[in-house]
Structure formats: structure tokens, C-alpha cells
Design an enzyme around this catalytic site. Structure first.
Site, PDB file in Angstrom:
ATOM      1  N   LYS A  12      50.620  29.093  68.762  1.00 47.06           N
ATOM      2  CA  LYS A  12      49.802  29.343  70.476  1.00 47.06           C
ATOM      3  C   LYS A  12      48.634  29.678  70.372  1.00 47.06           C
ATOM      4  CE  LYS A  12      53.986  29.099  73.335  1.00 47.06           C
ATOM      5  NZ  LYS A  12      54.781  29.889  73.868  1.00 47.06           N
ATOM      6  N   TYR A  52      55.665  20.127  78.377  1.00 40.67           N
ATOM      7  CA  TYR A  52      56.142  21.530  78.572  1.00 40.67           C
ATOM      8  C   TYR A  52      56.968  20.808  80.383  1.00 40.67           C
ATOM      9  CZ  TYR A  52      55.716  25.204  76.445  1.00 40.67           C
ATOM     10  OH  TYR A  52      55.075  26.290  75.442  1.00 40.67           O
ATOM     11  N   PHE A  60      56.469  29.618  86.246  1.00 45.42           N
ATOM     12  CA  PHE A  60      55.302  30.211  85.332  1.00 45.42           C
ATOM     13  C   PHE A  60      54.441  28.475  85.130  1.00 45.42           C
ATOM     14  CE2 PHE A  60      59.384  29.964  83.317  1.00 45.42           C
ATOM     15  CZ  PHE A  60      59.269  28.407  82.628  1.00 45.42           C
ATOM     16  N   ARG A  88      64.041  29.172  65.619  1.00 46.74           N
ATOM     17  CA  ARG A  88      64.299  30.055  66.702  1.00 46.74           C
ATOM     18  C   ARG A  88      64.169  31.463  66.698  1.00 46.74           C
ATOM     19  NH1 ARG A  88      62.730  28.248  71.641  1.00 46.74           N
ATOM     20  NH2 ARG A  88      63.655  29.617  72.711  1.00 46.74           N
ATOM     21  N   THR A  94      61.595  35.085  73.568  1.00 49.84           N
ATOM     22  CA  THR A  94      60.665  34.582  74.825  1.00 49.84           C
ATOM     23  C   THR A  94      59.486  35.455  74.616  1.00 49.84           C
ATOM     24  OG1 THR A  94      62.366  32.644  75.095  1.00 49.84           O
ATOM     25  CG2 THR A  94      60.338  33.197  76.894  1.00 49.84           C
ATOM     26  N   ARG A 105      57.588  37.066  67.422  1.00 47.00           N
ATOM     27  CA  ARG A 105      56.831  37.445  68.485  1.00 47.00           C
ATOM     28  C   ARG A 105      57.024  38.805  68.491  1.00 47.00           C
ATOM     29  NH1 ARG A 105      60.160  32.602  71.951  1.00 47.00           N
ATOM     30  NH2 ARG A 105      58.211  30.932  71.908  1.00 47.00           N
ATOM     31  N   ASN A 115      53.102  34.700  73.877  1.00 49.80           N
ATOM     32  CA  ASN A 115      54.000  34.964  72.358  1.00 49.80           C
ATOM     33  C   ASN A 115      54.044  33.975  71.259  1.00 49.80           C
ATOM     34  OD1 ASN A 115      55.272  32.220  73.526  1.00 49.80           O
ATOM     35  ND2 ASN A 115      56.916  33.370  75.237  1.00 49.80           N
ATOM     36  N   HIS A 118      55.709  28.588  69.631  1.00 51.21           N
ATOM     37  CA  HIS A 118      56.584  27.424  70.242  1.00 51.21           C
ATOM     38  C   HIS A 118      57.487  26.964  68.859  1.00 51.21           C
ATOM     39  CE1 HIS A 118      58.759  24.573  72.415  1.00 51.21           C
ATOM     40  NE2 HIS A 118      57.929  23.513  70.983  1.00 51.21           N
ATOM     41  N   GLU A 129      59.600  16.296  70.725  1.00 53.01           N
ATOM     42  CA  GLU A 129      58.335  17.094  70.522  1.00 53.01           C
ATOM     43  C   GLU A 129      57.824  16.519  69.412  1.00 53.01           C
ATOM     44  OE1 GLU A 129      60.393  20.926  73.140  1.00 53.01           O
ATOM     45  OE2 GLU A 129      59.762  20.957  71.042  1.00 53.01           O
TER      46      GLU A 129
HETATM   47  O1  CDP Z   1      59.163  29.086  74.681  1.00 48.35           O
HETATM   48  P1  CDP Z   1      61.034  29.611  74.620  1.00 48.35           P
HETATM   49  O2  CDP Z   1      61.592  29.024  74.344  1.00 48.35           O
HETATM   50  O3  CDP Z   1      61.832  31.130  73.814  1.00 48.35           O
HETATM   51  O4  CDP Z   1      60.760  30.115  76.387  1.00 48.35           O
HETATM   52  P2  CDP Z   1      60.759  29.028  77.269  1.00 48.35           P
HETATM   53  O5  CDP Z   1      61.705  29.282  78.755  1.00 48.35           O
HETATM   54  O6  CDP Z   1      61.409  27.766  77.126  1.00 48.35           O
HETATM   55  O7  CDP Z   1      59.541  29.040  78.438  1.00 48.35           O
HETATM   56  C1  CDP Z   1      58.687  28.173  78.126  1.00 48.35           C
HETATM   57  C2  CDP Z   1      57.371  29.103  77.289  1.00 48.35           C
HETATM   58  O8  CDP Z   1      57.264  29.243  79.166  1.00 48.35           O
HETATM   59  C3  CDP Z   1      57.359  30.503  76.597  1.00 48.35           C
HETATM   60  O9  CDP Z   1      57.517  30.119  75.736  1.00 48.35           O
HETATM   61  C4  CDP Z   1      56.518  31.134  77.506  1.00 48.35           C
HETATM   62  O10 CDP Z   1      55.243  30.742  77.010  1.00 48.35           O
HETATM   63  C5  CDP Z   1      57.078  30.806  79.096  1.00 48.35           C
HETATM   64  N1  CDP Z   1      57.229  31.207  80.087  1.00 48.35           N
HETATM   65  C6  CDP Z   1      56.600  32.735  80.906  1.00 48.35           C
HETATM   66  O11 CDP Z   1      55.423  32.390  80.969  1.00 48.35           O
HETATM   67  N2  CDP Z   1      57.261  33.420  81.992  1.00 48.35           N
HETATM   68  C7  CDP Z   1      58.134  33.324  81.886  1.00 48.35           C
HETATM   69  N3  CDP Z   1      59.090  34.429  83.166  1.00 48.35           N
HETATM   70  C8  CDP Z   1      59.073  32.164  80.965  1.00 48.35           C
HETATM   71  C9  CDP Z   1      59.158  31.585  80.066  1.00 48.35           C
HETATM   72 MG    MG Z   2      62.058  26.284  75.545  1.00 46.23          MG
END
Ligand code: CDP
Ligand code: MG
Length: 136
Positions: A12, A52, A60, A88, A94, A105, A115, A118, A129
Site C-alpha cells: 500500500k 473495495y 471508512f 493472511r 488488520t 503489519r 497498514n 492488502h 482480485e
Molecule cells: O485488509 P483486511 O482484509 O485485513 O481488512 P478489511 O476489513 O477487509 O478492511 C480493508 C481495509 O480497510 C483495511 O486493510 C484498512 O486499510 C481499512 N480499514 C480502516 O481504515 N478502518 C477500519 N476500521 C477497518 C479497515
Molecule cells: Mg479484506
């Protein structure tokens, strides 16, 4: 038995900006991932919104799409046995504050939004994807 999978990984903007690209690629390679495709690109916000889309109702969502399109990213197809789940695990939670020691992370993440990486969360989503970035 072989369980060869491909998954999509993105380095990222926060990580590209801090010149962590090579370090993170080395982490993947040391964990047995082969980087079979990669490109450095900068997304338009509308592309980030498409990518997304699953999060479009989340509070968010707008900030997330602004952020992902804020600077260059490195998009990679990673391959190994069990790639989706192993990636993962290697990424960590996350929220970097909750990520386990030894995860990307935990080591490099700045905050829940910045973070660092992805990774696809299922084999089906990995296919979607990978297609999103590499199907042409
Ligand atoms: O990336 P990951 O699959 O771990 O998390 P996600 O729940 O799919 O969320 C996608 C992305 O949204 C995260 O990697 C964060 O960059 C962002 N996010 C955020 O900014 N604030 C949150 N409360 C949750 C996610
Ligand atoms: Mg995700």
C-alpha cells in the site's frame, strides 16, 4: 498433496512511500511465496472504489479509497501451497496494534488504515482480485 494457490497482495501507499517495497518482497520470498506477476501503479479513486466495493457501506470506505489512490502501490500475484491463508497469516491482523509478532503489519504497519499490505481473504476473492489487476 499439492495445494498450489495464487493470491493477490498489494504493498500500500504508506509502505511504498517509506521505501519498504524490497524489504516486504524479501519477507514474502523468505516465506516461500513466488512473485509470479507484479506491477507498480497509481490508482484513480474510482478504481479504488471498485476494488473495495465490498466495503462501500462502511464508515471508512471513502477514506480507504482516498488512501489507496493517494500514491503508488505495488500489486503482486503470490503463489505457493496454501497461499491465500498463509498470506493472511503473514500479514497479521488488520490493526497493526493487534497483529502478532513476526507479521508484516506488526513490523511495518502504522495504523489500522495505513497498514502496509492488502491480501485476498479467500480463494474466490483472490481470483476476482487477480483478474481486477491482471486480466488484460
Ligand atoms: O485488509 P483486511 O482484509 O485485513 O481488512 P478489511 O476489513 O477487509 O478492511 C480493508 C481495509 O480497510 C483495511 O486493510 C484498512 O486499510 C481499512 N480499514 C480502516 O481504515 N478502518 C477500519 N476500521 C477497518 C479497515
Ligand atoms: Mg479484506
Amino acid at each position: 498433496m499439492s495445494n498450489l494457490e495464487q493470491t493477490l497482495s498489494i504493498i500500500k501507499p504508506d509502505a511504498v512511500e517509506r521505501n519498504l517495497e524490497d524489504k516486504i518482497k524479501t519477507v514474502f520470498k523468505n516465506e516461500g511465496f513466488k512473485i509470479v506477476k507484479e506491477k507498480k501503479i497509481k490508482l484513480e479513486k474510482k478504481d479504488a472504489e471498485k476494488f473495495y466495493k465490498v466495503h462501500e457501506t462502511k464508515p471508512f470506505y471513502n477514506d480507504l479509497c482516498e488512501y489507496l489512490s493517494s500514491g503508488p502501490i505495488v500489486v503482486m500475484v503470490l503463489e505457493k501451497n496454501g497461499a491465500v491463508l498463509d498470506n493472511r497469516k503473514l500479514m497479521g491482523a488488520t490493526d497493526p496494534k493487534k497483529a502478532e509478532d513476526g507479521t508484516i503489519r506488526k513490523e511495518f504497519g502504522l495504523s489500522i488504515d495505513k497498514n502496509t499490505v492488502h491480501g485476498s481473504d479467500s480463494l474466490d476473492n483472490a481470483k476476482v482480485e487477480i483478474d481486477f489487476f491482471f486480466a488484460h
